[in-house]
Enzyme design. Sequence first.
Site, mmCIF file in Angstrom:
data_model
loop_
_atom_site.group_PDB
_atom_site.id
_atom_site.type_symbol
_atom_site.label_atom_id
_atom_site.label_comp_id
_atom_site.label_asym_id
_atom_site.label_seq_id
_atom_site.Cartn_x
_atom_site.Cartn_y
_atom_site.Cartn_z
ATOM 1 N N LYS A 14 57.944 -38.191 -57.982
ATOM 2 C CA LYS A 14 57.162 -39.228 -58.759
ATOM 3 C C LYS A 14 57.779 -39.165 -59.932
ATOM 4 O O LYS A 14 57.745 -38.490 -60.833
ATOM 5 C CB LYS A 14 55.698 -38.373 -58.944
ATOM 6 C CG LYS A 14 54.814 -39.469 -59.402
ATOM 7 C CD LYS A 14 53.559 -38.823 -60.370
ATOM 8 C CE LYS A 14 54.088 -38.707 -61.759
ATOM 9 N NZ LYS A 14 54.128 -39.836 -62.588
ATOM 10 N N GLU A 35 61.626 -27.962 -66.564
ATOM 11 C CA GLU A 35 62.423 -28.260 -67.621
ATOM 12 C C GLU A 35 61.409 -29.022 -68.664
ATOM 13 O O GLU A 35 61.184 -30.219 -68.303
ATOM 14 C CB GLU A 35 63.457 -29.511 -66.939
ATOM 15 C CG GLU A 35 64.357 -29.003 -65.937
ATOM 16 C CD GLU A 35 65.530 -27.846 -66.627
ATOM 17 O OE1 GLU A 35 65.691 -27.916 -67.703
ATOM 18 O OE2 GLU A 35 66.140 -27.218 -65.775
ATOM 19 N N CYS A 40 64.820 -34.458 -74.813
ATOM 20 C CA CYS A 40 64.186 -32.959 -75.114
ATOM 21 C C CYS A 40 65.356 -32.239 -75.959
ATOM 22 O O CYS A 40 65.027 -31.218 -76.579
ATOM 23 C CB CYS A 40 64.167 -32.400 -73.789
ATOM 24 S SG CYS A 40 65.442 -32.531 -72.549
ATOM 25 N N GLU A 90 57.524 -30.931 -81.268
ATOM 26 C CA GLU A 90 58.531 -31.599 -80.712
ATOM 27 C C GLU A 90 58.187 -33.008 -81.469
ATOM 28 O O GLU A 90 57.467 -33.712 -81.158
ATOM 29 C CB GLU A 90 58.555 -31.688 -79.378
ATOM 30 C CG GLU A 90 59.685 -32.190 -78.722
ATOM 31 C CD GLU A 90 59.658 -32.365 -77.180
ATOM 32 O OE1 GLU A 90 58.415 -32.016 -76.699
ATOM 33 O OE2 GLU A 90 60.830 -32.120 -76.390
HETATM 34 P P1 NAP Z 1 54.492 -35.651 -69.485
HETATM 35 O O1 NAP Z 1 53.358 -36.082 -70.311
HETATM 36 O O2 NAP Z 1 54.584 -34.192 -69.727
HETATM 37 O O3 NAP Z 1 55.059 -36.423 -68.609
HETATM 38 C C1 NAP Z 1 56.032 -36.076 -67.681
HETATM 39 C C2 NAP Z 1 55.819 -36.301 -66.301
HETATM 40 O O4 NAP Z 1 54.616 -35.613 -65.802
HETATM 41 C C3 NAP Z 1 55.343 -37.794 -65.843
HETATM 42 O O5 NAP Z 1 56.021 -38.371 -65.048
HETATM 43 C C4 NAP Z 1 53.973 -37.863 -65.887
HETATM 44 O O6 NAP Z 1 53.495 -38.929 -65.194
HETATM 45 C C5 NAP Z 1 53.401 -36.717 -65.219
HETATM 46 N N1 NAP Z 1 52.319 -35.823 -65.601
HETATM 47 C C6 NAP Z 1 51.580 -36.119 -66.564
HETATM 48 N N2 NAP Z 1 50.269 -35.418 -66.579
HETATM 49 C C7 NAP Z 1 50.298 -34.994 -65.266
HETATM 50 C C8 NAP Z 1 49.387 -34.052 -64.666
HETATM 51 N N3 NAP Z 1 48.226 -33.783 -65.169
HETATM 52 N N4 NAP Z 1 49.786 -33.750 -63.157
HETATM 53 C C9 NAP Z 1 50.960 -34.202 -62.660
HETATM 54 N N5 NAP Z 1 51.835 -34.956 -63.404
HETATM 55 C C10 NAP Z 1 51.589 -35.238 -64.637
HETATM 56 O O7 NAP Z 1 55.925 -35.789 -70.663
HETATM 57 P P2 NAP Z 1 56.547 -37.242 -71.238
HETATM 58 O O8 NAP Z 1 56.037 -37.598 -72.412
HETATM 59 O O9 NAP Z 1 56.676 -38.147 -70.148
HETATM 60 O O10 NAP Z 1 58.147 -36.970 -71.358
HETATM 61 C C11 NAP Z 1 58.509 -36.136 -72.545
HETATM 62 C C12 NAP Z 1 58.511 -34.638 -72.437
HETATM 63 O O11 NAP Z 1 59.548 -34.419 -71.471
HETATM 64 C C13 NAP Z 1 58.977 -34.144 -73.924
HETATM 65 O O12 NAP Z 1 58.325 -32.887 -74.050
HETATM 66 C C14 NAP Z 1 60.332 -33.719 -73.469
HETATM 67 O O13 NAP Z 1 61.008 -32.675 -73.823
HETATM 68 C C15 NAP Z 1 60.375 -33.215 -71.922
HETATM 69 N N6 NAP Z 1 61.806 -33.308 -71.226
HETATM 70 C C16 NAP Z 1 62.473 -32.222 -70.854
HETATM 71 C C17 NAP Z 1 63.566 -32.281 -70.544
HETATM 72 C C18 NAP Z 1 64.364 -31.202 -69.970
HETATM 73 O O14 NAP Z 1 65.340 -31.119 -69.067
HETATM 74 N N7 NAP Z 1 63.817 -29.918 -70.416
HETATM 75 C C19 NAP Z 1 64.183 -33.434 -69.929
HETATM 76 C C20 NAP Z 1 63.743 -34.470 -70.446
HETATM 77 C C21 NAP Z 1 62.271 -34.731 -71.053
HETATM 78 P P3 NAP Z 1 52.950 -40.276 -65.928
HETATM 79 O O15 NAP Z 1 54.138 -40.648 -66.920
HETATM 80 O O16 NAP Z 1 52.999 -41.181 -64.920
HETATM 81 O O17 NAP Z 1 51.703 -40.179 -66.651
#
Ligand code: NAP
Length: 476
Positions: A172, A248, A282, A377
Site C-alpha cells: 500500500k 523503517e 527520514c 523530526e
Molecule cells: P506516516 O503518517 O506514518 O505514513 C506512512 C504510511 O503509513 C502511509 O502509507 C500512510 O498512509 C500509512 N498509515 C498512516 N496511518 C496508518 C494506519 N493507522 N494504519 C496503517 N497505515 C497507516 O508517515 P508519513 O508522514 O507518510 O512519512 C513520513 C515518515 O516516514 C517520517 O517519520 C519519516 O522519517 C519516515 N520515513 C522513514 C524512512 C526509513 O527508512 N526509516 C524512510 C522514509 C520515511 P496514507 O499516507 O495513505 O495515510
Amino acid sequence: MEQLKNQTLLASVLIDGKGQQVFNPFDNSLLGTVAMSCQAKIEQDVLDLEIGQKAWQKKPAAERCRFLKKWHQLILENEDDLAMLITLECGKPLKEALGEVRYGASFIEWFAEEGRRAYGSTIPSATNDRTLLTVKQAVGVAAAITPWNFPLAMITRKGAPALAAGCSFICKPSELTPLTAFAVTELAYQAGIPKDVLRMVVGESAHDVGEVFTYHSSVRKFSFTGSTLVGRKLQMQCASTIKRTSMELGGNAPFIVFDDADIDHAVKGAIASKFRNAGQTCVCANRFYVQDAVYDEFIDKLVAEVDKLKVGNGLDESTDIGPVITKEAKKRLLDLIEEAKGRGAKQVNKDVQLEGQFVAPTVLVDVEHDRPIVQGEIFGPILPIIRFEHEDEMIAMANDTIYGLAAYFYSQDMNRIWRVAHNLEYGMVGVNEGVISTEVAPFGGVKQSGNGKEGAKEGLEEYLETKYVCIGGLER
Ligand code: NAP
C-alpha cells in the site's frame, strides 16, 4: 497525465468515477483518480498471493533473477516518465526525482543477483550417523506500507528482496503518491512478474489496509516505512499473528561539525543532507551542532550557500527546493519556527515568506536543545544550529533522543572519527559525507527508529527463513 511519453503506465488504473484523488502539491491541481479497494477485496488479494507465492517460490532463483532484471531495465527505459510522476505527486525537483528512480531501480538489480546467493550451510555433526544443514526459504506472503516522500524507492527497496527471496508481495503506497507506485507495478507486469505475485493496493483508508496486512494470518511478513507513531501501532497489531516485521521509522539526525573539520566540505554536506526533498527525508540532517572554534566560519559559509537555493516548481530545472507535501505540513513547519524564535532562536539567513505550499530555507542559531525543533523530526527545510565546546557533551546531546536512524559528523582526526562513530547510538553514521544511502549497504535504524535492514545482503535475509534439516540414520 498527458505529459507521459508511455501512456500504458497508468492506463489501467486511472478512473473517472469515485476513488482516491491525487493532487499536485505545487498548485493543488488534480492529477488523477485511482480506484480504492475495500477490506474484503484486499483479503482476497492476500489469498491470491498466497497461491501465487507457492509457484513463484518453486522457480529457480536464476529465473526470478531474469524477471527482476527485466523489471530493472524497463524502469530505466521509462525513467523520465517515472521521475515526472514523482515530481508531480510529491513535489521534489525533477533532478532529485530522477535520482530516486535510479536509486530505486538499483535495489532491483542488486537483489536480482543477491537472490541467487541465498546460501544455506552445512554443520559438522557430533555423530557420524547424521548430516546437519540449513536451507533458506521464502517467508511467504510479504505485505508493506510505504510513505509519500520516496514514492518509488521505498517500494522497490522492499519489493525487490521479497520477490528475489521467493515471497509474493503486496504493497500500500501513501494515498498522496499512488501514481508512481502503480506505474512501477505496471512495469513489473510488463517484465512478466505474475499478477498473483505482486499487487499494489489503495484502500478506502490506510487504517483498513493496515488491519488486513497486520492481522491476516496468511501474511507472514510485514514491512513498514513511515512515522514512529504509526509504526509502533502497526507493530503491536502484528503481534497478534507473531509476524516477522521490519520497521523503517522516523529519524532525528544530528549533524556535527568538529573544530578539525574541513569547513567547505562540511557546508556542502550540510546542504546536501538537509535540503533534499525540501528536508522531507527520514535521514535528512535534523539538528546541527558546531564546535566553538569553527562556529562563525561554518555559519557564514553555510548562509551564503543557503541563500542561493531556489524554491519553486519541481518541474523547473533550476529548482533546488520544491513545495512541502501538504498545507498542514507547511503550517506545522511555520509553527516550529515561531516556537523556536519565541524562545530566543534567531534567523541568520534571508527571511522570506512564500505563498502556496512553499517554505523558504531557514537557518536558526541560538536554538535550545530541549525545543521541539531539536527533539522532534522537522521534516522541512529548517536548519537549527547549536554551539558546543566539548566532544563528550556533544555525544550526550546527539544521543539524547528516542530516535537512532542516521547521524553525520565532520572531522579530520582519525582517532576522533573512530571514537565518535563508535559512540553515536545510530544505525547509520556518515563521516565527512552528508548523503550515504546506497543499495549495497544496510539501511536501518536502532532505538525507536525501527528494526531490520534494507539493501545489502542483510536486506534479503528479512524475507528468508533459515530451516534446519537433520538427516539421521546414515552410515559412513
Ligand atoms: P506516516 O503518517 O506514518 O505514513 C506512512 C504510511 O503509513 C502511509 O502509507 C500512510 O498512509 C500509512 N498509515 C498512516 N496511518 C496508518 C494506519 N493507522 N494504519 C496503517 N497505515 C497507516 O508517515 P508519513 O508522514 O507518510 O512519512 C513520513 C515518515 O516516514 C517520517 O517519520 C519519516 O522519517 C519516515 N520515513 C522513514 C524512512 C526509513 O527508512 N526509516 C524512510 C522514509 C520515511 P496514507 O499516507 O495513505 O495515510
